[in-house]
Design a protein around this motif. Sequence first.
Motif, PDB file in Angstrom:
ATOM      1  N   LEU A   1       0.824  -1.211   0.000  1.00 30.17           N
ATOM      2  CA  LEU A   1       0.000   0.000   0.000  1.00 30.17           C
ATOM      3  C   LEU A   1       0.857   1.260   0.000  1.00 30.17           C
ATOM      4  O   LEU A   1       1.917   1.308   0.617  1.00 30.17           O
ATOM      5  N   ASP A   2       0.373   2.258  -0.688  1.00 29.67           N
ATOM      6  CA  ASP A   2       1.048   3.552  -0.669  1.00 29.67           C
ATOM      7  C   ASP A   2      -0.019   4.631  -0.644  1.00 29.67           C
ATOM      8  O   ASP A   2      -0.771   4.758  -1.623  1.00 29.67           O
ATOM      9  N   PRO A   3      -0.172   5.356   0.405  1.00 26.29           N
ATOM     10  CA  PRO A   3       0.619   5.329   1.643  1.00 26.29           C
ATOM     11  C   PRO A   3       0.199   4.166   2.533  1.00 26.29           C
ATOM     12  O   PRO A   3      -0.917   3.669   2.444  1.00 26.29           O
ATOM     13  N   ARG A   4       1.115   3.774   3.380  1.00 27.83           N
ATOM     14  CA  ARG A   4       0.829   2.690   4.317  1.00 27.83           C
ATOM     15  C   ARG A   4      -0.078   3.201   5.427  1.00 27.83           C
ATOM     16  O   ARG A   4      -0.029   4.373   5.788  1.00 27.83           O
ATOM     17  N   PRO A   5      -0.910   2.306   6.001  1.00 26.33           N
ATOM     18  CA  PRO A   5      -1.772   2.725   7.105  1.00 26.33           C
ATOM     19  C   PRO A   5      -0.937   3.255   8.274  1.00 26.33           C
ATOM     20  O   PRO A   5       0.194   2.804   8.505  1.00 26.33           O
ATOM     21  N   ALA A   6      -1.508   4.181   9.011  1.00 34.45           N
ATOM     22  CA  ALA A   6      -0.774   4.825  10.119  1.00 34.45           C
ATOM     23  C   ALA A   6      -0.280   3.811  11.140  1.00 34.45           C
ATOM     24  O   ALA A   6       0.853   3.920  11.625  1.00 34.45           O
ATOM     25  N   TRP A   7      -1.102   2.813  11.463  1.00 31.94           N
ATOM     26  CA  TRP A   7      -0.688   1.864  12.492  1.00 31.94           C
ATOM     27  C   TRP A   7       0.539   1.072  12.069  1.00 31.94           C
ATOM     28  O   TRP A   7       1.345   0.661  12.902  1.00 31.94           O
ATOM     29  N   PHE A   8       0.697   0.871  10.768  1.00 32.54           N
ATOM     30  CA  PHE A   8       1.821   0.080  10.263  1.00 32.54           C
ATOM     31  C   PHE A   8       3.133   0.855  10.301  1.00 32.54           C
ATOM     32  O   PHE A   8       4.195   0.274  10.161  1.00 32.54           O
ATOM     33  N   CYS A   9       3.051   2.151  10.508  1.00 30.20           N
ATOM     34  CA  CYS A   9       4.255   2.988  10.572  1.00 30.20           C
ATOM     35  C   CYS A   9       4.754   3.180  11.999  1.00 30.20           C
ATOM     36  O   CYS A   9       5.764   3.839  12.213  1.00 30.20           O
ATOM     37  N   VAL A  10       4.047   2.604  12.964  1.00 27.88           N
ATOM     38  CA  VAL A  10       4.447   2.701  14.369  1.00 27.88           C
ATOM     39  C   VAL A  10       5.114   1.383  14.766  1.00 27.88           C
ATOM     40  O   VAL A  10       4.506   0.319  14.678  1.00 27.88           O
ATOM     41  N   VAL A  11       6.370   1.467  15.182  1.00 26.17           N
ATOM     42  CA  VAL A  11       7.167   0.273  15.464  1.00 26.17           C
ATOM     43  C   VAL A  11       6.485  -0.626  16.495  1.00 26.17           C
ATOM     44  O   VAL A  11       6.459  -1.851  16.338  1.00 26.17           O
ATOM     45  N   THR A  12       5.923  -0.046  17.542  1.00 26.41           N
ATOM     46  CA  THR A  12       5.260  -0.835  18.578  1.00 26.41           C
ATOM     47  C   THR A  12       4.118  -1.657  17.993  1.00 26.41           C
ATOM     48  O   THR A  12       3.944  -2.829  18.340  1.00 26.41           O
ATOM     49  N   ASN A  13       3.352  -1.058  17.108  1.00 32.87           N
ATOM     50  CA  ASN A  13       2.243  -1.787  16.476  1.00 32.87           C
ATOM     51  C   ASN A  13       2.736  -2.929  15.606  1.00 32.87           C
ATOM     52  O   ASN A  13       2.126  -3.998  15.570  1.00 32.87           O
ATOM     53  N   VAL A  14       3.820  -2.705  14.918  1.00 32.28           N
ATOM     54  CA  VAL A  14       4.389  -3.765  14.074  1.00 32.28           C
ATOM     55  C   VAL A  14       4.892  -4.910  14.948  1.00 32.28           C
ATOM     56  O   VAL A  14       4.703  -6.089  14.615  1.00 32.28           O
ATOM     57  N   HIS A  15       5.491  -4.580  16.081  1.00 33.13           N
ATOM     58  CA  HIS A  15       5.925  -5.627  17.021  1.00 33.13           C
ATOM     59  C   HIS A  15       4.728  -6.443  17.508  1.00 33.13           C
ATOM     60  O   HIS A  15       4.806  -7.670  17.596  1.00 33.13           O
ATOM     61  N   TRP A  16       3.620  -5.755  17.831  1.00 31.69           N
ATOM     62  CA  TRP A  16       2.413  -6.473  18.244  1.00 31.69           C
ATOM     63  C   TRP A  16       1.903  -7.359  17.111  1.00 31.69           C
ATOM     64  O   TRP A  16       1.453  -8.482  17.351  1.00 31.69           O
ATOM     65  N   PHE A  17       1.949  -6.880  15.901  1.00 33.69           N
ATOM     66  CA  PHE A  17       1.531  -7.680  14.757  1.00 33.69           C
ATOM     67  C   PHE A  17       2.316  -8.991  14.710  1.00 33.69           C
ATOM     68  O   PHE A  17       1.743 -10.071  14.563  1.00 33.69           O
ATOM     69  N   TRP A  18       3.648  -8.901  14.855  1.00 33.72           N
ATOM     70  CA  TRP A  18       4.487 -10.096  14.802  1.00 33.72           C
ATOM     71  C   TRP A  18       4.231 -11.004  15.997  1.00 33.72           C
ATOM     72  O   TRP A  18       4.274 -12.234  15.870  1.00 33.72           O
ATOM     73  N   LYS A  19       3.960 -10.429  17.166  1.00 28.56           N
ATOM     74  CA  LYS A  19       3.637 -11.260  18.330  1.00 28.56           C
ATOM     75  C   LYS A  19       2.351 -12.039  18.086  1.00 28.56           C
ATOM     76  O   LYS A  19       2.272 -13.236  18.377  1.00 28.56           O
TER      77      LYS A  19
END
Length: 119
Positions: free
Chosen positions: A61-79
């Motif tokens: 996606l361009d632009p990427r969703p806001a939540w995907f640009c926050v490192v903490t949220n990406v970490h939660w995604f991987w968890k």
Amino acid sequence: VLDIKTYEMWLANWYLIHHVVAGTGFAAVTYLQVCTGIGAFGLLFEVPVLFMNHREFLVCLDPRPAWFCVVTNVHWFWKWLNVAFGIGRLIPTMVYFYSIFFWSDDLNTLSSAEYIIYH
């Protein structure tokens, strides 16, 4: 050495084979109305794929969703992906191996079609 086009074709072919086999298995479970637990585990087995597909769409996606640009949220995604992997892949796999070792008498009573679907 595999070039990228050969790799893409190889991967696409294996995806096709996987989905044809999975679809055939689900159709057989539905039609024969046997081994429905295996069918349910098959669906559960695909849960981590939903997360990975979601990730692939987000990356494109361009632009990427806001939540995907926050490192903490990406970490939660991987968890959560790891949790989904544990639930979706580990539990059905463990039950399958348990059944082979401890339910062998019951498995031996399956018809040929049921046996093929089971394994």
